[in-house]
Every structure is written in C-alpha cells, then in structure tokens.
Design a protein around this motif. Structure first.
Motif, short mmCIF file in Angstrom:
data_model
loop_
_atom_site.label_atom_id
_atom_site.label_comp_id
_atom_site.label_asym_id
_atom_site.label_seq_id
_atom_site.Cartn_x
_atom_site.Cartn_y
_atom_site.Cartn_z
N UNK A 1 23.69 16.24 43.63
CA UNK A 1 22.86 15.96 42.98
C UNK A 1 23.24 16.08 41.43
N UNK B 1 22.61 18.98 35.01
CA UNK B 1 22.92 20.08 35.93
C UNK B 1 23.43 19.27 37.21
N UNK C 1 24.44 20.86 48.15
CA UNK C 1 23.84 22.06 49.12
C UNK C 1 24.76 21.58 50.62
N UNK D 1 19.72 24.96 47.25
CA UNK D 1 20.41 24.06 46.10
C UNK D 1 21.20 24.96 45.31
N UNK E 1 23.11 25.22 41.77
CA UNK E 1 23.20 24.49 40.46
C UNK E 1 24.49 25.03 39.64
N UNK E 2 25.20 24.06 38.94
CA UNK E 2 26.34 24.47 38.13
C UNK E 2 25.51 24.84 36.66
N UNK E 3 26.41 25.30 35.77
CA UNK E 3 25.96 25.94 34.58
C UNK E 3 25.60 24.75 33.56
#
Lengths: 115, 114
Positions: free
Chosen positions: A33, A91, A95, A104, A106-108
């Motif tokens: 995503x 972002x 998943x 889910x 998330x990246x930074x």
C-alpha cells in the motif's frame, strides 16, 4: 518487529520533475500500500497492490502516479510530473494477507518537498 | 465524505489522568477497528484493535469500548504518561473496490503533561 524500509527519507524536487519513492516491504508479505499524509493529518489511502497488479486506487492517485514492483526489487511509487500539491509524507505499508485483521506495517515514510 | 470521524482533534491531559479518545463511523459494513498510534516524525503502528463481535477490548492501560448500535468507539488510556503523547488514529477496513484497505480517521493529537 517486522520492518518496512523506505528510501529516501526526504526528497526535495523541483515542480515538474519526476520522483521515485522506494519501499522494501516485509519479506513474504503479499499486499502493498501507499498512503499520503499532509502535515501530520490523517493518512489517506492512495493505492494497493497485489500479485503484480493494482487492486484499487483512490481519487488521490492521479494519472501522474504509477506503482510497480519488478521481481526481487522495491515496490515503487513514481510521480511524473510532480506538482506542488504532491508535497507530503508518503508511507508505504505491507501486510501478509488481505484480511484486515492482519496487521498493516508501515515504513518510516518519505517526506517529499516539491518546490 | 469522512467515513471515520474522530474527536477531539487535540487533547491535553495531566500525567495520571484517564484519556478518552472518540471515534465514530457510518458504514455498517465496517467490522474491525484497529487503532494506530503515531509518534511525531514516526510511522503509525498498531496499538490495539477490536472486532464487531466484542464490546470491549483491553490491553494493559488501553481499552476500547464499542457501542455498535450508535456506531461509536472510544479508546481509554488509564494512568496517562508523557510517553503516550502522540497522534491516535482510529481506522476501519473498507471492502469496496477490489481490495482491502484501511480507512483512517482524522486523528487525535494527545499531549500528556507531567
């Protein structure tokens, strides 16, 4: 915990230029995503991707946007050409399964500044 | 059209107090509600979640209360700590279209003062 890596962390670019945001999802995750967040406001869904295809995109996912994940490489978001209103934090998330009960991750984020 | 609403937009409490964050929704197909916490400059991370079959979900100092009839949820943080200062997002899965995606609320910015 599982890590989603995003490169670069910050990108400054002139309006009209192309930019590619890179994401290395959690290994063995299948669903990817991109979300857009402006100034710490809500996370807005852009697109999701599975099995090499875009599954769904929102109205924010303009024609100038594209995503892909060539085998063994990053999941990328490309914007060409960029516009001032594209300035935001992007972002990437992934998943393991499509079910919403699967977390889910998330990246930074990549902070994109379009001048 | 905002599918998931949160209130208040921002909130300041003193250390030790109980924080209450509110979330409401319209879509009756929503059946799972994760709450994500985002520290400044960081990525959102799952904090706690509840499904339609439950009225309450507790995890340490964090508790979700779910009123299905009114389509409202609240996240309670007992004994609030300065380290809880962050933005809290309520979310719900939207099964529309051809994929599963999370729809996030507008968030509540929490500040806990020592």
């Amino acid at each position: 915990g599982p890590k989603v890596l995003q490169i670069p962390s910050h990108q400054i670019i002139d309006m009209g230029q192309m930019v590619t945001l890179n994401c290395d999802p959690v290994s063995n995750h299948l669903y990817f995503y991109w979300y857009k967040q402006i100034l710490g406001q809500q996370m807005e869904f852009l697109v999701n991707f599975y099995n090499g295809k875009v599954m769904e995109k929102s109205k924010l996912f303009k024609d100038q946007f594209s995503v892909e994940r060539p085998d063994g490489s990053y999941f990328t978001l490309k914007i060409q050409p960029t516009a001032l209103e594209d300035s935001a934090v992007y972002f990437c998330a992934s998943r393991s399964q499509g079910a919403p009960q699967n977390t889910l991750y998330f990246g930074a984020g990549t902070r994109l500044s379009v001048l | 059209q905002q599918q998931v609403r949160q209130s208040p937009q921002s909130l300041t409490v003193w250390e030790g107090e109980t924080t209450i964050l509110n979330c409401s929704y319209e879509d009756s197909t929503f059946d799972y509600f994760p709450w994500y916490r985002q520290f400044p400059g960081k990525s959102p991370a799952l904090l706690i979640a509840i499904s339609l079959v439950s009225n309450k979900k507790e995890d340490g100092r964090f508790t979700i209360f779910f009123n299905k009839r009114e389509k409202k949820l609240s996240l309670h943080i007992t004994d609030s700590q300065p380290g809880d200062s962050a933005t809290y997002f309520c979310a719900a899965p939207n099964y529309g279209g051809s994929g599963n995606k999370l729809i996030f609320g507008t968030g509540t910015l929490l500040s806990v003062k020592p």
